[in-house]
Design an enzyme around this catalytic site. Sequence first.
Site, PDB file in Angstrom:
ATOM      1  N   SER A 162      39.884 -17.191  12.387  1.00  0.00           N
ATOM      2  CA  SER A 162      38.443 -16.679  13.163  1.00  0.00           C
ATOM      3  C   SER A 162      37.399 -17.534  12.950  1.00  0.00           C
ATOM      4  CB  SER A 162      38.164 -15.075  12.560  1.00  0.00           C
ATOM      5  OG  SER A 162      37.319 -14.699  13.477  1.00  0.00           O
ATOM      6  N   ASP A 171      43.218 -10.083  21.420  1.00  0.00           N
ATOM      7  CA  ASP A 171      42.198 -10.278  20.464  1.00  0.00           C
ATOM      8  C   ASP A 171      40.806  -9.952  21.086  1.00  0.00           C
ATOM      9  OD1 ASP A 171      40.629 -11.235  18.843  1.00  0.00           O
ATOM     10  OD2 ASP A 171      41.650 -12.988  18.058  1.00  0.00           O
ATOM     11  N   HIS A 205      43.122  -9.177  17.186  1.00  0.00           N
ATOM     12  CA  HIS A 205      42.444 -10.100  15.973  1.00  0.00           C
ATOM     13  C   HIS A 205      43.232 -10.024  14.786  1.00  0.00           C
ATOM     14  CE1 HIS A 205      39.283 -12.885  15.140  1.00  0.00           C
ATOM     15  NE2 HIS A 205      39.013 -12.295  14.262  1.00  0.00           N
TER      16      HIS A 205
END
Length: 723
Positions: A574, A659, A694
């Site tokens: 991330s 995501d 995600h």
Amino acid sequence: MKPTSLLLAATVLMSTPITSALAASATPPDVAKKPHVVKAPHGAERNDEYYWLRDDKRENKEMLAYLNAENAYTDAVMAPLKPLEDKLYDEVVARIKQDDASVPYRERGWWYYARFVTGKDYPVHARRKDGPGVDAVSIQAANAAGDFAGEQVLLDVNALGAGKDYYNVGDYEVSQDNRLLAYADDTNGRRQYTIRFKNLDTGELLPDTVTNAEPNLVWSDDGRTLFYVDKDPETLLSKRVKAHVLGTPASQDALVYEEEDDSFYMGIGRSRDDKFICISVESTVSSEMRCTPAASPGVFTVLAPRERDVEYQADHLGDRWVIRTNADGATNFKIVTAPTDSTSRKDWKDWVAHRDDVFVEGFELFDGFSVVAERANALESLRVIKADGSSDYVKADESAYSMGLSANPETGTDWLRYSYTSMTTPATTYEINTKTGERRQLKQQPVPGYDASKYVTERVWAPARDGKTKIPVTLVYRKDVARDGKAPMLQYAYGSYGASMDPNFSITNVSLLDRGVVYALAHIRGGQEMGRAWYDDGKLYNKINTFTDFIDVTDYLVKEGYAAKDRVAAMGGSAGGLLMGAVSNMAPEKYKVILTLVPFVDVVTTMLDPTIPLTTNEYDEWGNPEEKGYYDYILTYSPYDNLQAKAYPAMFVGTGLWDSQVQYWEPAKYVARLRDLNTGKGPVVFRTNMEAGHGGKSGRFRQYRERAEMFAFMLDQLGVASK
């Protein structure tokens, strides 16, 4: 000291990684370049030849074909390592007590816990009625023996997720009268949850459903109304609080509050004493709370109006509000109190003073004492403040560890429950008597076959290039690994949003340690391990410090003999994927292989587009590139914009098609441009989970399979392969 024969038997050094050899002979997918210009309001323009890979609906056939072709290429490159991947996976699964259960906690006359079933991916959430002889210890014993008599199953997530590629229960909430259950589930990883309802007396699912919500639920006292946070369907921002009355259509749900400022996000919850329902709205630099009596919800009244650069979080117990805030220059936060009916800033009275060297992270209120969660020198602590004003700290057992509050739903107790772990100590739940000091271990995560005495963890401090900053680093490795500059190393960090990365035990990392890999957790600027200034020094115009800190840690650990300079791997996800992209541009020669998951790599384009989820929430984290100064600064480090024709490390890039935090097209574009420019010989593989978001795939076993594939790639590149 040289490695023992056991360690040597598990390690083979290879001159050419299998994946490198295979990638050299295989052909990665072709991806078309299509002219596209990204324009900024101030007139700046950038070419983005892979912009076409963006499809908000995830339906473009050419794009999907490309992602599937990348997956096929990854399959081909990884095929020779399938035995190693399987071995890593089997090792991790063997360390799981598959029918394990959590420590029960008591709330409103019931004991709540989650337990797993052998071979199943998801938990069973359940409860047992309180009564004579019923406590956390007796319930744990019954669960361990497979005795579920008297148990009421709230949610069997295995049954709910059956036949679904992805399934996650984000939250569940039992009504105040213990009769109804509301829960929020997600079936594709996009984090757009559907709220469902269950009658716990009959086990019946009610027909009511609410879509496009956050997993953040609060019942009214009468059990007829559920308050929830509604999401914007495009930006996915938490924009509105609504109230759903059971038995009515969701289209009739009343609007309770709507936030007009898109830089804020929101949540809803109950106060500690259940007297108030509160809406919290927060941005990176400001916050505001609105509360209403839980017994008769009506107007949500502002506790203290929002002010830029003033943050606060409040809770209520007894006749006062207790508030954590950075007001009045309290950079590391302090705690103040205010009367129930007078909550403006002029009514705040200092209770826990601000300290320059101690960061106040939070607090928990009890009838006879309070607990303040603090952080100093990159270590957590729990400070127990008694009714007479005296205080004690909960003792830690190691020099580098993680400690935090556990489930403590009841205020009328002398016992404090907390969690403890380190890189060598599995997750442990304790409770301590705040009057006598007696400590009881309620549970330690069982890890079959693990022997903590074989490993060592330590804290070191790496000098930053500015000559004054010391960066804390937590290390773990086997005791029989020599500090002779020959070991392979995996270095991990995050370094954004003020998120502190604390040392935790990992059953997956044990497989690396047993192969002689040193694991290093770098507590770099941009996190909050060293207090708020540590965060401020790693965001906005100081963001470059995050990246140079990571590189400086690598240099220090190699210099000190913890790792071989040509056997260093780096990993981040991330915003930590942004870190990976930045360091691979700035110092590619220092890393043999990089693992980057759901990486945020096209910072300028994303932050110029307010329709992309999270963009407007994050202007105070990265800067708004609609302002020329921020545009120019972000361009100096944005990974996608700084790719050049040079040799890059081998790279494993992972993403999820659904995501919601970092859109799939960012890593897709990044890989396409990287492949076009890369002159290095290391392979670049790109794995897209077509059913995930995600957080990757759902379910405990599927997540371990993902990690095994990635670690097999890394071990191969580092010259370590299991026999």
